[in-house]
Write a protein that holds these residues in place. Structure first.
Motif, PDB file in Angstrom:
ATOM      1  N   VAL A 203       0.930  -1.060   0.002  1.00 54.59           N
ATOM      2  CA  VAL A 203       0.017  -0.120   0.086  1.00 54.59           C
ATOM      3  C   VAL A 203       0.650   1.165   0.224  1.00 54.59           C
ATOM      4  CG1 VAL A 203      -1.568   1.437   1.292  1.00 54.59           C
ATOM      5  CG2 VAL A 203      -2.022  -1.134   1.074  1.00 54.59           C
ATOM      6  N   THR A 207       0.332   3.197  -3.680  1.00 53.78           N
ATOM      7  CA  THR A 207      -0.517   4.339  -3.572  1.00 53.78           C
ATOM      8  C   THR A 207      -0.018   5.788  -3.340  1.00 53.78           C
ATOM      9  OG1 THR A 207      -1.228   4.167  -1.145  1.00 53.78           O
ATOM     10  CG2 THR A 207      -2.282   2.654  -2.872  1.00 53.78           C
ATOM     11  N   PRO A 348      -6.345  -2.200   0.893  1.00 55.86           N
ATOM     12  CA  PRO A 348      -6.498  -2.392  -0.616  1.00 55.86           C
ATOM     13  C   PRO A 348      -7.549  -3.432  -0.783  1.00 55.86           C
ATOM     14  CG  PRO A 348      -4.607  -3.369   0.282  1.00 55.86           C
ATOM     15  CD  PRO A 348      -4.962  -2.650   1.432  1.00 55.86           C
ATOM     16  N   PRO A 349      -8.249  -3.440  -2.083  1.00 52.67           N
ATOM     17  CA  PRO A 349      -8.195  -2.444  -3.203  1.00 52.67           C
ATOM     18  C   PRO A 349      -9.033  -1.013  -2.590  1.00 52.67           C
ATOM     19  CG  PRO A 349      -9.900  -4.043  -3.494  1.00 52.67           C
ATOM     20  CD  PRO A 349      -9.172  -4.296  -2.167  1.00 52.67           C
TER      21      PRO A 349
END
Length: 423
Positions: A203, A207, A348-349
């Motif tokens: 993550v 991201t 996530p997602p």
């Protein structure tokens, strides 16, 4: 007849699991559908059940990693009747013992098992440990003499003994408490913990995660909860907590800012019209995020019932894969552990997670006057790739408005007076 019991699959794409714990011993007589072991995967924990009654033969040691579908144990169904027979015999021998004289009892026990020596008369043995010692035909001397070494755990136990124990040991515990230790214990990571660590690192790397904050005055919700708690319990059978207010407010805020409920799938953005809210739960096996489905259709009592069901499953270690899949947004409450402020990490997602924190009385300005109010800090971590600052900040502001004025929960997050006027 020998019946093989295979390792079940916890879900798609999982090829191996860890056989965490056996709940029975090799050679035990088990009943059909009895829970005999716990299996851990990188997604969930599930139980291994005996498909038939009989004598069990364990083929895989606890703590080993095995392939899905592999034979974990076998059951000899020729011994199936012994489980019920042994129970009957136990029940039959309990009652007649009442009529036996104390002297006869001592004599009977002496005939069955010779008295074992004990060089440690002050050693305290728990009932469960004593039963296991009896099953293995061990005495206190053998157990203590068989210890490889004394660890800090045993030292701490002696240190915490009551005063009378210190007197009997001549102040030994006082001496031990001043000693330093350089011991270190090692513990194997579970499959769930290993997968969790991989996801958390992914993550952070994959991201564009940012966190925005706001503060919420909890006065209105606390007064409402205090005023109607008894009636709420009488009518719905569950307590009214703070989580249900925030989960409901989050669902309504998601309608105003649907991008917060969105997620990236390849080169597409998926925007679910439903709100499946994941709730972060700390369990002995690690952090899990079971889901409350279709929160947009639930009232506060429905949310509280869902939370209660998840809490019971978490305590029993029964949260399964089906409970944790499909969430669109997550709420976590670090306040129960005393957290003042944090930056929760995205699950996530999903693309966003809201963090609640502890409630502390703080001085705030109200209509030009300084007042002491119960304040909670809120945090929203979000993926900036698809959620802009306008939606992230606006989402938290909308949640803040509904918590500080709970009547807005009835008006879909709008001002009730403006709703009446059609503004």
């Amino acid at each position: 007849m020998i019946v093989e019991i295979n390792v079940p699959t916890p879900g798609e794409s999982i090829t191996e699991v860890e056989l965490a714990t056996w709940m029975v011993s090799d050679g035990d007589i088990v009943e059909k559908d009895q829970e005999i072991a716990e299996i851990e995967s990188d997604k969930a924990t599930l139980s291994l059940l005996a498909t038939e009654a009989g004598k069990i033969k364990i083929l895989v040691e606890g703590g080993e990693t095995v392939a899905v579908g592999a034979v974990a144990c076998s059951v000899d169904t020729d011994f199936a009747g012994e489980a019920s027979v042994s129970k009957v015999n136990t029940e039959e021998t309990v009652e007649p013992e009442k009529s036996v004289k104390p002297d006869d009892k001592v004599a009977a026990k002496a005939d069955v098992k010779p008295e074992k020596s004990n060089d440690y008369p002050n050693a305290k043995v728990s009932p469960l440990a004593q039963k296991k010692m009896d099953d293995l035909n061990l005495d206190v001397n053998q157990v203590i003499d068989g210890l490889k070494r004394i660890s800090t755990k045993e030292v701490d136990l002696v240190k915490e003994l009551p005063a009378e124990s210190e007197a009997s040991t001549g102040g030994t515990s006082a001496f031990i408490s001043n000693s330093a230790s350089r011991d270190a214990e090692r513990q194997k990571m579970t499959s769930l913990r290993k997968k969790l660590s991989q996801r958390l690192v992914a993550v952070k790397n994959e991201t564009a995660m940012l966190t925005t904050f706001n503060e919420v005055d909890m006065s209105a919700v606390m007064q409402l909860r205090k005023k109607y708690q008894a009636k709420f319990i009488d009518k719905h059978g569950v307590k009214l907590g703070f989580m249900s207010f925030f989960i409901k407010a989050a669902s309504l805020a998601l309608k105003h800012h649907p991008m917060v409920n969105a997620m990236i799938d390849g080169e597409e953005i998926v925007m679910p019209e439903y709100h499946d809210v994941s709730v972060a739960v700390q369990t002995p096996k690690g952090l899990m995020v079971p889901v409350i489905r279709n929160v947009e259709t639930l009232s506060l009592d429905g949310i509280e019932s869902g939370l209660k069901g998840l809490a019971e499953k978490a305590r029993k270690g029964k949260i399964g894969l089906e409970d944790m899949t499909g969430g669109t947004f997550t709420v976590t409450n670090g306040g129960v552990f005393g957290s003042m402020l944090s930056t929760p990490i995205i699950n996530p997602p999903q693309s966003a997670i809201m963090g609640m924190h502890n409630i502390v009385e703080r001085p705030v300005a109200v209509n030009g006057q300084v007042e002491i109010r119960p304040i909670m800090y809120l945090a929203l971590s979000y993926d900036h790739r698809i959620i802009d600052g306008k939606d992230s900040v606006g989402f938290l502001v909308k949640v803040k408005e509904m918590i500080e004025d709970p009547a807005k929960l009835l008006a879909g997050g709008f001002d009730p007076e403006q709703a009446v006027l059609g503004l």
